[in-house]
Write an enzyme that holds these catalytic residues in place. Sequence first.
Site, PDB file in Angstrom:
ATOM      1  N   ARG A  91       0.843  -1.192   0.000  1.00 30.07           N
ATOM      2  CA  ARG A  91       0.000   0.000   0.000  1.00 30.07           C
ATOM      3  C   ARG A  91       0.882   1.246   0.000  1.00 30.07           C
ATOM      4  NH1 ARG A  91      -3.440  -2.732  -1.576  1.00 30.07           N
ATOM      5  NH2 ARG A  91      -5.543  -3.066  -0.754  1.00 30.07           N
ATOM      6  N   GLU A 104      -3.851   7.115  -5.894  1.00 22.57           N
ATOM      7  CA  GLU A 104      -4.053   6.275  -7.075  1.00 22.57           C
ATOM      8  C   GLU A 104      -5.426   6.571  -7.650  1.00 22.57           C
ATOM      9  OE1 GLU A 104      -3.541   2.213  -5.895  1.00 22.57           O
ATOM     10  OE2 GLU A 104      -1.505   2.533  -5.217  1.00 22.57           O
ATOM     11  N   HIS A 140      -0.420  -0.502  -9.911  1.00 24.89           N
ATOM     12  CA  HIS A 140      -1.170  -1.309  -8.928  1.00 24.89           C
ATOM     13  C   HIS A 140      -1.728  -2.562  -9.609  1.00 24.89           C
ATOM     14  CE1 HIS A 140      -3.522  -1.196  -4.907  1.00 24.89           C
ATOM     15  NE2 HIS A 140      -3.354  -2.448  -5.308  1.00 24.89           N
TER      16      HIS A 140
HETATM   17  C1  DGY Z   1      -5.765  -6.080  -3.008  1.00 18.98           C
HETATM   18  O1  DGY Z   1      -6.473  -7.042  -3.329  1.00 18.98           O
HETATM   19  O2  DGY Z   1      -5.814  -5.595  -1.877  1.00 18.98           O
HETATM   20  C2  DGY Z   1      -4.905  -5.510  -4.064  1.00 18.98           C
HETATM   21  O3  DGY Z   1      -4.018  -4.579  -3.598  1.00 18.98           O
HETATM   22  C3  DGY Z   1      -5.759  -4.877  -5.109  1.00 18.98           C
HETATM   23  O4  DGY Z   1      -6.327  -3.728  -4.561  1.00 18.98           O
END
Ligand code: DGY
Length: 322
Positions: free
Chosen positions: A240, A269, A287
């Site tokens: 994150r 993002e 991402h």
């Molecule tokens: C998750 O599944 O948490 C990935 O980071 C996609 O957002």
Amino acid sequence: MPGRIVVARKYPPNVVARAKAEFDALVFDKAIPMPELFQACRDHKAEAFLFSGGNNQFLDATNIAEVPPSVKIAATISVGFDHIDVAACRAKGLIVTNTPEILTGCTADTAFTLLLCAARRFGEYFRVMHEQGGWKAMGGAPLGTRVHGKRLGILGFGRIGQAVADRGRGFGMRILYHDVARKIPEQERGAEYFASFEEMLPHCDFLSLHADFNPRTAKIINARTLALLPKGAVFVNAARGGLVDEDALYDALTSGHLAAAGLDVFQQEPDFDTRFAGLSNVFITPHAGSATHETRDAMGFRALDNVAAVLGGRAPIDPLWR
Ligand code: DGY
């Protein structure tokens, strides 16, 4: 009578097809903001919605009261749930589910790819070969950082952190980790535990983040912790963006303290800090940790399984509260 659901952003065709086949589904082809989602739920008399976080989809104390009473379950198609205030959902009695386990392998693959590409300067090699007519433009390939046999520090040794460790072991790396508690030997598989994150940092040639984002971990990577890494370390984040103070990271990359970084996630993002795109020692992806056909289908199917369970009067498979 099929259950009524709202699908609140674009998902893979197989997921949408199954949603339509098994439910009375109102499907959107882009991520809609939460007020629009709640209105769609009211109009459609929905009992469930599928969503995924990102900048405009969140469920917290500021909007939980807007969830119409017909909605029994909010299913996020993600393992991370930092866009959901679980306590607020629980107080309302709204079931919330996520999609754990399924994306472990692909996310670990992404993190290790970032590590390799950043360390070995593959972003620069890619650009010179695709855009600058080949390696003559480089005047010799710039040298990268060796990966195999080095020390890989991992913050957060859950499923994804352990899967990244497996990939590191395949490269003969020594695995170090920090987590809130030490793991059992079957999970450690020889990895060295540091009770203190800061004490681990000076021993890391590579640092890869796999921790949840929460108040304890927010900006855990900052000027002070980055300074504890050895000069020339390589930093990877496929967890994150909120774990990182991006100004401090930018400084560490431009001062030469860090050799390179591989980044799949950002504080903002999708409108990420484009300064990172301008750095030749940064390898960036959008991402995309779980972005494979197989995994994104499986994540969507798991969310639909959770919805089917709840609308069928059964317990959810992946509840975020009990
Ligand atoms: C998750 O599944 O948490 C990935 O980071 C996609 O957002």
